[in-house]
Design a protein around this motif. Structure first.
Motif, mmCIF file in Angstrom:
data_model
loop_
_atom_site.group_PDB
_atom_site.id
_atom_site.type_symbol
_atom_site.label_atom_id
_atom_site.label_comp_id
_atom_site.label_asym_id
_atom_site.label_seq_id
_atom_site.Cartn_x
_atom_site.Cartn_y
_atom_site.Cartn_z
ATOM 1 N N VAL A 37 0.859 -1.173 0.000
ATOM 2 C CA VAL A 37 0.000 0.000 0.000
ATOM 3 C C VAL A 37 0.899 1.227 0.000
ATOM 4 O O VAL A 37 1.868 1.287 0.749
ATOM 5 C CB VAL A 37 -0.988 -0.004 1.188
ATOM 6 N N GLU A 38 0.591 2.175 -0.870
ATOM 7 C CA GLU A 38 1.409 3.384 -1.002
ATOM 8 C C GLU A 38 2.893 2.994 -1.101
ATOM 9 O O GLU A 38 3.729 3.517 -0.368
ATOM 10 C CB GLU A 38 1.213 4.330 0.196
ATOM 11 N N LYS A 78 4.404 0.650 0.150
ATOM 12 C CA LYS A 78 4.971 0.048 1.365
ATOM 13 C C LYS A 78 4.498 -1.407 1.416
ATOM 14 O O LYS A 78 3.308 -1.678 1.219
ATOM 15 C CB LYS A 78 4.442 0.813 2.580
ATOM 16 N N VAL A 84 3.209 -4.449 3.128
ATOM 17 C CA VAL A 84 2.562 -4.645 4.424
ATOM 18 C C VAL A 84 2.256 -6.106 4.739
ATOM 19 O O VAL A 84 2.119 -6.471 5.901
ATOM 20 C CB VAL A 84 1.276 -3.794 4.556
ATOM 21 N N ARG A 97 0.439 -7.471 17.227
ATOM 22 C CA ARG A 97 0.623 -6.097 17.703
ATOM 23 C C ARG A 97 0.024 -5.074 16.748
ATOM 24 O O ARG A 97 -0.198 -5.370 15.587
ATOM 25 C CB ARG A 97 2.122 -5.801 17.775
ATOM 26 N N ASN A 98 -0.108 -3.857 17.244
ATOM 27 C CA ASN A 98 -0.502 -2.762 16.355
ATOM 28 C C ASN A 98 0.542 -2.615 15.266
ATOM 29 O O ASN A 98 1.736 -2.682 15.537
ATOM 30 C CB ASN A 98 -0.585 -1.442 17.129
ATOM 31 N N GLY A 99 0.088 -2.439 14.060
ATOM 32 C CA GLY A 99 1.015 -2.231 12.955
ATOM 33 C C GLY A 99 1.509 -3.511 12.328
ATOM 34 O O GLY A 99 2.337 -3.487 11.421
ATOM 35 N N SER A 100 1.000 -4.661 12.796
ATOM 36 C CA SER A 100 1.521 -5.918 12.249
ATOM 37 C C SER A 100 0.888 -6.259 10.895
ATOM 38 O O SER A 100 1.353 -7.135 10.185
ATOM 39 C CB SER A 100 1.308 -7.054 13.253
ATOM 40 N N GLY A 101 -0.195 -5.574 10.534
ATOM 41 C CA GLY A 101 -0.769 -5.811 9.204
ATOM 42 C C GLY A 101 -2.169 -6.428 9.216
ATOM 43 O O GLY A 101 -2.675 -6.846 8.173
ATOM 44 N N LYS A 102 -2.815 -6.463 10.369
ATOM 45 C CA LYS A 102 -4.128 -7.112 10.481
ATOM 46 C C LYS A 102 -5.185 -6.380 9.643
ATOM 47 O O LYS A 102 -5.931 -6.995 8.885
ATOM 48 C CB LYS A 102 -4.573 -7.160 11.964
ATOM 49 N N THR A 103 -5.223 -5.052 9.825
ATOM 50 C CA THR A 103 -6.212 -4.279 9.057
ATOM 51 C C THR A 103 -5.897 -4.324 7.566
ATOM 52 O O THR A 103 -6.801 -4.450 6.736
ATOM 53 C CB THR A 103 -6.271 -2.831 9.585
ATOM 54 N N SER A 104 -4.605 -4.298 7.247
ATOM 55 C CA SER A 104 -4.231 -4.406 5.831
ATOM 56 C C SER A 104 -4.756 -5.705 5.231
ATOM 57 O O SER A 104 -5.248 -5.722 4.100
ATOM 58 C CB SER A 104 -2.716 -4.353 5.677
ATOM 59 N N TYR A 135 -4.885 -1.289 -1.789
ATOM 60 C CA TYR A 135 -4.043 -2.402 -1.338
ATOM 61 C C TYR A 135 -3.797 -3.329 -2.527
ATOM 62 O O TYR A 135 -4.701 -4.019 -2.991
ATOM 63 C CB TYR A 135 -4.688 -3.116 -0.149
ATOM 64 N N GLN A 165 -12.451 -1.716 11.583
ATOM 65 C CA GLN A 165 -11.894 -1.251 12.851
ATOM 66 C C GLN A 165 -12.260 0.214 13.067
ATOM 67 O O GLN A 165 -12.710 0.592 14.139
ATOM 68 C CB GLN A 165 -10.367 -1.415 12.840
HETATM 69 N N1 ADP Z 1 -3.031 3.296 3.634
HETATM 70 C C1 ADP Z 1 -1.799 3.123 4.149
HETATM 71 N N2 ADP Z 1 -0.801 3.923 3.755
HETATM 72 C C2 ADP Z 1 0.446 3.761 4.241
HETATM 73 N N3 ADP Z 1 0.773 2.836 5.150
HETATM 74 C C3 ADP Z 1 -0.185 2.016 5.594
HETATM 75 C C4 ADP Z 1 -1.524 2.126 5.125
HETATM 76 N N4 ADP Z 1 -2.278 1.186 5.749
HETATM 77 C C5 ADP Z 1 -1.426 0.532 6.567
HETATM 78 N N5 ADP Z 1 -0.187 1.036 6.480
HETATM 79 C C6 ADP Z 1 1.000 0.571 7.231
HETATM 80 O O1 ADP Z 1 0.982 -0.824 7.200
HETATM 81 C C7 ADP Z 1 1.357 -1.353 8.452
HETATM 82 C C8 ADP Z 1 0.258 -2.265 8.962
HETATM 83 O O2 ADP Z 1 -0.843 -1.491 9.387
HETATM 84 P P1 ADP Z 1 -2.230 -2.129 9.774
HETATM 85 O O3 ADP Z 1 -2.593 -3.105 8.740
HETATM 86 O O4 ADP Z 1 -3.165 -1.040 10.043
HETATM 87 O O5 ADP Z 1 -1.864 -2.909 11.121
HETATM 88 P P2 ADP Z 1 -2.775 -3.394 12.325
HETATM 89 O O6 ADP Z 1 -4.168 -3.434 11.874
HETATM 90 O O7 ADP Z 1 -2.226 -4.749 12.631
HETATM 91 O O8 ADP Z 1 -2.544 -2.473 13.455
HETATM 92 C C9 ADP Z 1 1.649 -0.178 9.344
HETATM 93 O O9 ADP Z 1 3.027 0.074 9.331
HETATM 94 C C10 ADP Z 1 0.911 0.954 8.683
HETATM 95 O O10 ADP Z 1 1.525 2.180 8.943
#
Ligand code: ADP
Ligand code: MG
Lengths: 250, 408
Positions: A14-15, A17, A19, A38-45, A56, A88
């Motif tokens: 995404v962008e 990066k 993930v 953990r937060n930032g591990s990629g669950k929402t992604s 994505y 979320q």
């Molecule tokens: N739209 C986006 N643009 C840039 N970075 C993103 C975006 N969505 C997620 N990320 C990055 O991807 C990583 C995983 O995020 P996320 O999936 O939200 O994790 P979680 O849900 O586990 O907390 C993080 O480092 C976040 O900053």
């Protein structure tokens, strides 16, 4: 048996990066899987990618829903195939009332399965079950709603749309004890041999009410461990650190 | 002998000759070019009354129909106690004497070419007058009808509400839908005088032939405690310039003014809205909601002026914009002139396209992407109904804004 949801070697950007890295995960019909991390591990992604968020980008692997490859399929078509995501952080849509949103959505996903007359009754019952007042319906979607109200609205949609596969992204976060009870019991009662769940959560509490068949740990975009319900308990007691160390030793 | 002296017309005709054609160097004409403008060719038409008269929309009573060169009063003045509706020539002596100044142009529009064109060339001015304390409960409807057989259409309306009078009014600007090679030119002037405590709710829908060059001027004077609610929808015309000048003369006078503009293809819409506060505690709230697609262009030239006599004034201008195509252009040009302390002023503009996250959220609920997009555009337009409480006005405006009405 063929899994209802199969994620094969999935990598996502995404962008620009990265993930998710080569994620594999299979869910059978009727199973409940928990995804922790953990937060930032990629669950929402992962959940966004499953639902087809245009930002994505899948760079490797594929996603099969009931054997059908979802590549290139729009979010609305995924929803029509009965995939559901409880967000979320659902976005506010000022100007669109919850009433017209829910009606349009039910009609789009369930077609004539529920007669128009029934829709109103169905919504009313579900509102009552979640302890939401009917005046809620004339408010705008997620606009000015508290965190708890948003989660309830997500749960309401889950119940109304009756998916085959439901992904719940931290639907248990930010709820007080009573709201958590109402929400988890409304989710738990949807459990059936025809419905599967991917529960994204940080907390043991929800998993005690809705006992998962399988638990996965996601770390830095990779599934580092898969186990049974006891894995969730272990995390709850020891935190992610132990897993992290164990995986680092591999 | 009519009390309304036609010398106003001839004075204004002469004035036109002495006024220069505004150029783009002119602050307010920066985005409305008049380079091909030829006044001599735009003579008033001979009256052709419309062959059939459409009824008013549901819930409204048709009061009058104005067309190039003519005016048809559809409603007997006696049908509502306290209401007078007539051409200027038939204005009762007492009304004319009391509001003599309003029958002419205000000083502030003396040099406005298009206000002069309306006042000088329109020969069928409409007067609407409501007597002190009278509340006309029936919403009235005015139609400005521009058939494609005519080239130029000059119109002029004067609305006077005496103290504590009330009126709900709707006005549409329509054509007959028949394509022709004529380049239509429409020029309209509306003057509004609200006496102390008077309330006017006025909705307009501009739906001209999309080739029309359209210039409209609205001048309002608000006396103590009066209230003006304006809801405008702009859909038609090729080159449009809409000027509003409102004087908040009286203490605690207030207006709520909402414009919804949709410019598509090569349509240009230029709004020039000035609020001049002179009375203590007066309040203006202007919102121009712009939606531009294709090569559409929308300009909002907004000015708030607060004079030394107007402390405790609140003045707001907002310009939310939605851009639906890459070629569309939207501009906001705000100005503030504040000459006293103790005032609240705010200018705000925001420009966005359809929000991707909102689109994704709706689509994730099975709503097809096109439907979701339409829902979001409708959501943007819906506040165009701001301040409208009459259900018939609501439904008429909703229809013109292409809003899906909520199911009950
Ligand atoms: N739209 C986006 N643009 C840039 N970075 C993103 C975006 N969505 C997620 N990320 C990055 O991807 C990583 C995983 O995020 P996320 O999936 O939200 O994790 P979680 O849900 O586990 O907390 C993080 O480092 C976040 O900053
Ligand atoms: Mg998350």
């Amino acid at each position: 048996m063929k899994p209802i949801l199969e994620i094969q070697d999935l990598s996502v950007e995404v962008e620009s990066k990265k993930v998710l890295h080569h994620v594999n995960l299979s869910i059978q019909k009727g199973e409940v899987h928990a995804l922790m991390g953990r937060n930032g591990s990629g669950k929402t992604s992962l959940s966004y990618t499953l639902m087809g968020h245009p930002k994505y980008r899948v760079t490797s692997g594929r996603i099969l829903l009931d054997g059908e490859d979802l590549a290139g399929m729009s979010p609305s078509d995924r929803a029509k195939r009965r995939l559901f995501l409880a967000f979320q952080n659902p976005v506010a849509v000022p100007g669109v009332t919850i009433a017209s949103f829910l009606r349009t959505s039910i009609r789009s996903v369930r077609g004539d399965e529920v007669p128009a007359k029934e829709v109103r009754k169905l919504i009313r019952e579900e509102l009552a079950g979640l302890g939401i007042s009917e005046t809620f319906m004339s408010r705008f979607v997620n606009d000015g709603l508290s965190g708890g109200e948003k989660k309830r609205l997500e749960t309401l949609q889950l119940r109304l749309l009756q998916p085959k596969v439901a992904i719940l992204d931290e639907t248990d976060s930010g709820l007080d004890v009573d709201a958590l009870k109402a929400v988890t019991s409304r989710i738990e009662s949807l459990r059936s041999p025809d419905r599967s769940f991917l529960l994204i959560t940080h907390y043991q509490r929800m998993l005690e009410a809705i006992r998962p068949d399988v638990v996965h740990i996601l770390m830095d975009g990779t599934i580092v461990k898969t186990g049974d319900a006891s894995l969730a308990k272990e995390i709850d007691e020891q935190g992610f650190q132990s897993i992290h160390e164990a995986s680092a030793q591999l | 002998m009519s009390p309304y002296s036609t010398t106003t017309r001839s004075t204004r005709k002469n004035r036109i000759e002495s006024l220069p054609i505004p150029s783009r160097k002119d602050e307010n004409y920066r985005f409305t070019s008049l380079s091909n403008f030829n006044l001599q060719q735009l003579n008033p038409s001979i009256a052709h009354p419309p062959k059939t008269v459409e009824p008013a929309p549901e819930g409204f009573q048709l009061a009058a129909c104005t067309y190039p060169g003519g005016l048809a009063i559809a409603l007997e003045s006696s049908s509502h106690e306290g209401l007078h509706l007539s051409p200027f020539e038939d204005a009762p002596e007492a009304i004319f004497q009391k509001h003599r100044a309003a029958f002419d142009l205000p000083q502030a529009l003396d040099a406005d070419l298009f206000a002069n064109l309306s006042a000088g060339r329109c020969e069928n001015e409409l007067l609407i007058h409501v007597t002190e304390g009278k509340k006309i409960t029936q919403p009235l409807f005015l139609r400005n009808f521009f058939p494609s057989t005519d080239q130029a259409f000059y119109s002029r309306t004067l609305i006077i509400l005496e103290a504590n009078a009330e009126l709900e009014l709707a006005q549409e600007f329509v054509w007959d839908g028949i394509e022709s090679l004529i380049q239509p030119f429409a020029c309209g002037l509306t003057q509004i005088v609200l006496g102390p405590g008077a309330t006017l709710r006025f909705s307009t829908v501009q739906n001209w032939n999309p080739n029309t060059e359209h210039f409209s001027r609205t001048y309002s004077v608000l006396q103590e405690g009066s209230q003006l609610t304006l809801n405008e929808v702009h859909l038609g015309g090729l080159k449009n310039q809409t000027r509003h000048l409102t004087h908040f003369e009286g203490r605690n006078s207030q207006s709520l003014h909402t414009v919804t503009a949709l410019a598509q293809n090569s349509q240009q819409m230029d709004f020039w809205i000035d609020a001049v506060h002179q009375g203590v505690g007066s309040r203006s709230d202007v919102e121009v909601r712009s939606i531009a697609q294709d090569k559409g262009q929308i300009v909002f030239n907004g000015k708030i002026r607060i004079e030394p006599t107007a402390p405790q004034t609140a003045a707001y201008q907002k310009n939310p914009c939605l851009i639906l195509s890459e070629g569309a252009v939207i501009r906001t040009l705000p100005k503030l002139e504040i000459q006293t302390d103790d005032v609240q002023c705010a200018h705000g503009a925001s420009i966005s396209s359809v929000d991707e996250d909102q689109l994704y959220y709706l689509a994730s609920r099975g709503i097809p992407e096109n439907t979701a997009r339409t829902m979001l555009i409708e959501a943007f337009k819906a506040p165009g109904l701001r301040g409208v409480s009459n259900p018939f006005t609501k439904s008429w405006l909703s229809k013109n804004l292409a809003l899906t009405e909520e199911e009950q």
